[in-house]
Design an enzyme around this catalytic site. Sequence first.
Site, PDB file in Angstrom:
ATOM      1  N   LYS A   1       0.585  -1.456  -0.085  1.00 34.31           N
ATOM      2  CA  LYS A   1       0.066   0.382  -0.409  1.00 34.31           C
ATOM      3  C   LYS A   1       0.653   0.923   0.022  1.00 34.31           C
ATOM      4  O   LYS A   1       1.615   1.373  -0.927  1.00 34.31           O
ATOM      5  CB  LYS A   1      -0.895   0.304   1.090  1.00 34.31           C
ATOM      6  CG  LYS A   1      -2.088  -0.819   0.801  1.00 34.31           C
ATOM      7  CD  LYS A   1      -2.864  -1.305   2.077  1.00 34.31           C
ATOM      8  CE  LYS A   1      -3.722  -2.306   2.338  1.00 34.31           C
ATOM      9  NZ  LYS A   1      -3.921  -3.423   0.969  1.00 34.31           N
TER      10      LYS A   1
ATOM     11  N   LEU B   1       2.849   2.449 -12.903  1.00 36.06           N
ATOM     12  CA  LEU B   1       1.476   2.986 -12.245  1.00 36.06           C
ATOM     13  C   LEU B   1       1.722   3.856 -10.945  1.00 36.06           C
ATOM     14  O   LEU B   1       0.995   4.524 -10.435  1.00 36.06           O
ATOM     15  CB  LEU B   1       0.826   2.828 -13.225  1.00 36.06           C
ATOM     16  CG  LEU B   1      -0.021   2.061 -14.313  1.00 36.06           C
ATOM     17  CD1 LEU B   1      -0.346   0.897 -14.936  1.00 36.06           C
ATOM     18  CD2 LEU B   1       0.665   3.493 -14.951  1.00 36.06           C
TER      19      LEU B   1
ATOM     20  N   ASN C   1      11.166   9.246 -15.669  1.00 36.65           N
ATOM     21  CA  ASN C   1       9.677   8.555 -15.902  1.00 36.65           C
ATOM     22  C   ASN C   1       9.583   9.268 -17.012  1.00 36.65           C
ATOM     23  O   ASN C   1       9.583  10.639 -17.597  1.00 36.65           O
ATOM     24  CB  ASN C   1       8.782   9.434 -15.259  1.00 36.65           C
ATOM     25  CG  ASN C   1       7.379   8.740 -15.241  1.00 36.65           C
ATOM     26  OD1 ASN C   1       7.141   7.335 -15.621  1.00 36.65           O
ATOM     27  ND2 ASN C   1       6.408   9.448 -15.388  1.00 36.65           N
TER      28      ASN C   1
ATOM     29  N   HIS D   1       5.913  10.026 -19.595  1.00 41.38           N
ATOM     30  CA  HIS D   1       4.988   9.922 -19.709  1.00 41.38           C
ATOM     31  C   HIS D   1       4.484   9.621 -21.586  1.00 41.38           C
ATOM     32  O   HIS D   1       5.164  10.805 -21.850  1.00 41.38           O
ATOM     33  CB  HIS D   1       4.283  11.014 -18.919  1.00 41.38           C
ATOM     34  CG  HIS D   1       2.843  11.396 -19.169  1.00 41.38           C
ATOM     35  ND1 HIS D   1       1.754  10.362 -18.043  1.00 41.38           N
ATOM     36  CD2 HIS D   1       2.552  12.316 -19.373  1.00 41.38           C
ATOM     37  CE1 HIS D   1       1.011  11.351 -18.441  1.00 41.38           C
ATOM     38  NE2 HIS D   1       0.686  11.540 -19.267  1.00 41.38           N
TER      39      HIS D   1
ATOM     40  N   ASP E   1       3.949  13.480 -12.630  1.00 48.78           N
ATOM     41  CA  ASP E   1       4.444  14.522 -13.918  1.00 48.78           C
ATOM     42  C   ASP E   1       4.781  15.786 -14.051  1.00 48.78           C
ATOM     43  O   ASP E   1       4.249  16.747 -14.579  1.00 48.78           O
ATOM     44  CB  ASP E   1       3.247  13.999 -14.203  1.00 48.78           C
ATOM     45  CG  ASP E   1       2.573  12.217 -15.545  1.00 48.78           C
ATOM     46  OD1 ASP E   1       1.459  12.240 -15.187  1.00 48.78           O
ATOM     47  OD2 ASP E   1       3.640  12.098 -14.889  1.00 48.78           O
TER      48      ASP E   1
ATOM     49  N   GLU F   1       8.919   6.926 -27.225  1.00 52.00           N
ATOM     50  CA  GLU F   1       8.883   6.408 -26.295  1.00 52.00           C
ATOM     51  C   GLU F   1       9.934   5.801 -26.044  1.00 52.00           C
ATOM     52  O   GLU F   1      10.480   5.825 -25.719  1.00 52.00           O
ATOM     53  CB  GLU F   1       7.819   5.732 -25.279  1.00 52.00           C
ATOM     54  CG  GLU F   1       6.938   6.785 -25.440  1.00 52.00           C
ATOM     55  CD  GLU F   1       6.000   5.920 -24.304  1.00 52.00           C
ATOM     56  OE1 GLU F   1       6.244   5.288 -23.604  1.00 52.00           O
ATOM     57  OE2 GLU F   1       4.138   5.814 -24.909  1.00 52.00           O
TER      58      GLU F   1
END
Length: 203
Positions: A64, A88, A105, A107, A148, A177
């Site tokens: 979690k 994610l 990252n 995106h 982001d 990408e």
Amino acid sequence: MFKIAVLVSGGGTNLQSIIDAIKSGYLSNCSIESVISDRKEVYALERAVTNDIKAYVIDRKIHKGRVSDEILKLLCDKVDLIVCAGWLSILKGDLISKFENKIINIHPSLIPAFCGDGMYGIKVHESAVEHGVKVSGCTVHFVDNGTDTGPIILQKTVPVYGEDTAELLQKRILEQEHKALPEAIKLICDGRIKVNGRKVIIK
Ligand code: GRF
């Protein structure tokens, strides 16, 4: 050797682009030390095992809010860069501060468009098509405490055509990408990136 850990949550095509870039010699000084997934049974894990890369699952349903802390335990002082490749879960806390400007990252849009909470996967492209944009693309950015929102390293653009579906656009962007992520890793590995506030300078 510039050591990388790759975080994944799905098919792992971006992970594969890094594996291929190392094999081709484009990322000659880089090695993938480990692949970490936040869920079981994703194909990205199979890609890691097939390429003799240590693979770990830090299951988001079990850990979690402590996924980031578990990642920090695994990677602290072991890698030079963490790459979120189809990852994610939101990263937060000490991991972000201990790896400041050492987590990137990718995106699938031109940030700040079509990004932020809830904007991932096909939803990004559905929004772009629905909005009627003429250009979209992908962004490689540093990860900070937001979603982001970190400094932008690289962007690559693609045209968006009137008859495009979200799936067609997704496929066109995914190809970019797979170029952008290895390119950004190479710039960092070669020491050509300088971060000045929100601005990323490529030397
Ligand atoms: C890609 O569109 C990537 O931009 C996004 O997740 C999608 C799947 O990536 N973050 P992968 O095939 O699992 O690398």
